[in-house]
Design a protein around this motif. Structure first.
Motif, PDB file in Angstrom:
ATOM      1  N   PHE B  76       1.172   2.979   2.545  1.00  0.00           N
ATOM      2  CA  PHE B  76       1.714   2.585   3.840  1.00  0.00           C
ATOM      3  C   PHE B  76       2.347   3.761   4.566  1.00  0.00           C
ATOM      4  O   PHE B  76       2.461   3.738   5.795  1.00  0.00           O
ATOM      5  CB  PHE B  76       2.680   1.416   3.661  1.00  0.00           C
ATOM      6  CG  PHE B  76       1.952   0.165   3.270  1.00  0.00           C
ATOM      7  CD1 PHE B  76       1.128  -0.462   4.180  1.00  0.00           C
ATOM      8  CD2 PHE B  76       2.027  -0.341   1.985  1.00  0.00           C
ATOM      9  CE1 PHE B  76       0.411  -1.586   3.823  1.00  0.00           C
ATOM     10  CE2 PHE B  76       1.324  -1.461   1.625  1.00  0.00           C
ATOM     11  CZ  PHE B  76       0.506  -2.089   2.542  1.00  0.00           C
ATOM     12  N   GLU B  79      -0.534   5.071   6.418  1.00  0.00           N
ATOM     13  CA  GLU B  79      -0.772   4.205   7.575  1.00  0.00           C
ATOM     14  C   GLU B  79       0.176   4.566   8.715  1.00  0.00           C
ATOM     15  O   GLU B  79      -0.226   4.673   9.875  1.00  0.00           O
ATOM     16  CB  GLU B  79      -0.572   2.740   7.158  1.00  0.00           C
ATOM     17  CG  GLU B  79      -0.844   1.775   8.289  1.00  0.00           C
ATOM     18  CD  GLU B  79      -0.331   0.381   8.002  1.00  0.00           C
ATOM     19  OE1 GLU B  79       0.077   0.126   6.861  1.00  0.00           O
ATOM     20  OE2 GLU B  79      -0.346  -0.437   8.922  1.00  0.00           O
ATOM     21  N   THR B  80       1.446   4.783   8.385  1.00  0.00           N
ATOM     22  CA  THR B  80       2.436   5.113   9.406  1.00  0.00           C
ATOM     23  C   THR B  80       2.106   6.414  10.123  1.00  0.00           C
ATOM     24  O   THR B  80       2.299   6.530  11.331  1.00  0.00           O
ATOM     25  CB  THR B  80       3.824   5.227   8.751  1.00  0.00           C
ATOM     26  OG1 THR B  80       3.974   4.168   7.836  1.00  0.00           O
ATOM     27  CG2 THR B  80       4.902   5.189   9.771  1.00  0.00           C
ATOM     28  N   LEU B 108      -5.160  -3.182   6.441  1.00  0.00           N
ATOM     29  CA  LEU B 108      -4.166  -2.783   5.447  1.00  0.00           C
ATOM     30  C   LEU B 108      -3.236  -3.929   5.094  1.00  0.00           C
ATOM     31  O   LEU B 108      -2.740  -4.014   3.973  1.00  0.00           O
ATOM     32  CB  LEU B 108      -3.379  -1.583   5.944  1.00  0.00           C
ATOM     33  CG  LEU B 108      -4.149  -0.299   5.719  1.00  0.00           C
ATOM     34  CD1 LEU B 108      -3.486   0.847   6.414  1.00  0.00           C
ATOM     35  CD2 LEU B 108      -4.265  -0.003   4.241  1.00  0.00           C
ATOM     36  N   LEU B 112      -1.795  -5.699   1.544  1.00  0.00           N
ATOM     37  CA  LEU B 112      -0.437  -6.148   1.224  1.00  0.00           C
ATOM     38  C   LEU B 112      -0.457  -7.592   0.734  1.00  0.00           C
ATOM     39  O   LEU B 112       0.211  -7.941  -0.251  1.00  0.00           O
ATOM     40  CB  LEU B 112       0.444  -6.011   2.464  1.00  0.00           C
ATOM     41  CG  LEU B 112       1.926  -6.345   2.274  1.00  0.00           C
ATOM     42  CD1 LEU B 112       2.561  -5.373   1.321  1.00  0.00           C
ATOM     43  CD2 LEU B 112       2.655  -6.337   3.600  1.00  0.00           C
TER      44      LEU B 112
END
Lengths: 168, 124
Positions: B76, B79-80, B108, B112
């Motif tokens: 993640f 992703e950020t 994504l 999760l």
């Protein structure tokens, strides 16, 4: 000899130093820290190449997140073990010859290499330029990245869960 | 070419700050070592002078579950990183970029949800 060249020399020296330290230090955690040194020096080289955003990402992802992964990997294993190494004269000599041959081959290959004129204006609004490139020109690779990340996440969960259940 | 020089020269400040950050602990600790008295006794050298005796090695082997949390953090985090250029260039890109980013985040988010359903987030 201008400032950029001096900065490049220092940064490349520390990058190589980090790699050599990683191979030669005895404790695993010290090896990890020397890899961080290499990562940070590479971020400096990215700054020299006017790739500010990539430099920040290098620090954020590599010296931040990937280092954490490595640290956890070390903590999961028997990390008090020390590296025992045996010295072998013949093997060292052969490796030395190999390194020299590799060096001269690469040197000969890149000696007169010409990449064309370098891109200009990369330092102006670097992040915005990257954003426009990704989201206007490279849409499909960008969406593929999300699939790759998803596969990595699921694969890791499957592997780690199997290990965890065996332990129970 | 001029703005490139401004860009490169502004990193001189970062170099100066880096040197200060590296030198400060070195100077402070070595100055402290020179100034302080050094008379160790056996009682002083224990970890907790008036506490319980420490046992075992501090660096024990961790549970594999910690690794999953670290790995999800990295995923993640990546992703950020993609969100930053998107947010900066959003003015130039318009509504299409919003849809692209929504697809990206939904894919994504499925990961999760998968982790959630598999009980990775629950601590047992």
């Amino acid at each position: 000899m201008n400032g950029e060249f001096i900065a490049f020399l220092i940064l490349s020296f520390t990058a190589i130093l980090g790699g050599i330290l990683m191979l030669n230090l005895k404790k695993v955690v010290h090896m990890l820290l020397s890899v961080v040194l290499t990562f940070v020096s590479l971020a400096g080289i990215y700054v020299l190449l006017s790739a500010e955003f990539v430099a920040v990402v290098q620090i954020l992802i590599y010296s931040g997140a990937v280092t954490i992964i490595l640290a956890f990997g070390i903590m999961l294993t028997k990390h008090t073990a020390r590296d025992e190494r045996t010295s072998n004269r013949l093997r060292a000599a052969l490796v030395g010859v190999g390194v020299l041959v590799f060096f001269f081959t690469v040197y000969g290959a890149i000696d007169n290499l010409f990449f064309g004129p370098g891109a200009e204006g990369l330092h102006v609004e670097n992040t915005q330029q990257i954003g426009e490139r990704i989201f206007a020109h490279y849409v499909i690779p960008f969406e593929l990245v999300s699939i790759v990340l998803l596969v990595a996440l699921m694969g890791a969960i499957v592997l780690a869960r199997k290990e965890g259940e065996e332990n129970k | 070419m001029d703005s490139l020089h401004i860009y490169q020269n502004s990193y001189t400040f970062i170099v100066v700050f880096m040197f200060v950050a590296i030198l400060l602990p070195i100077v402070a600790l070595s100055a402290g070592k020179l100034l302080r008295p050094h008379q160790p006794t056996k009682e002083k050298m224990t970890t907790y002078e008036s506490g319980i005796e420490p046992f075992q090695d501090a660096r024990v082997q961790f549970n594999v579950r910690y690794y999953l949390f670290a790995l999800m953090f990295v995923i993640f985090d990546v992703e950020t990183v993609f969100l930053y250029p998107w947010a900066v260039a959003y003015e130039q890109l318009g509504i299409f970029a919003l849809i692209e980013m929504l697809i990206f985040i939904v894919v994504l988010f499925l990961g999760l949800v998968y982790a959630w359903k598999k009980g990775v987030l629950r601590w047992r």
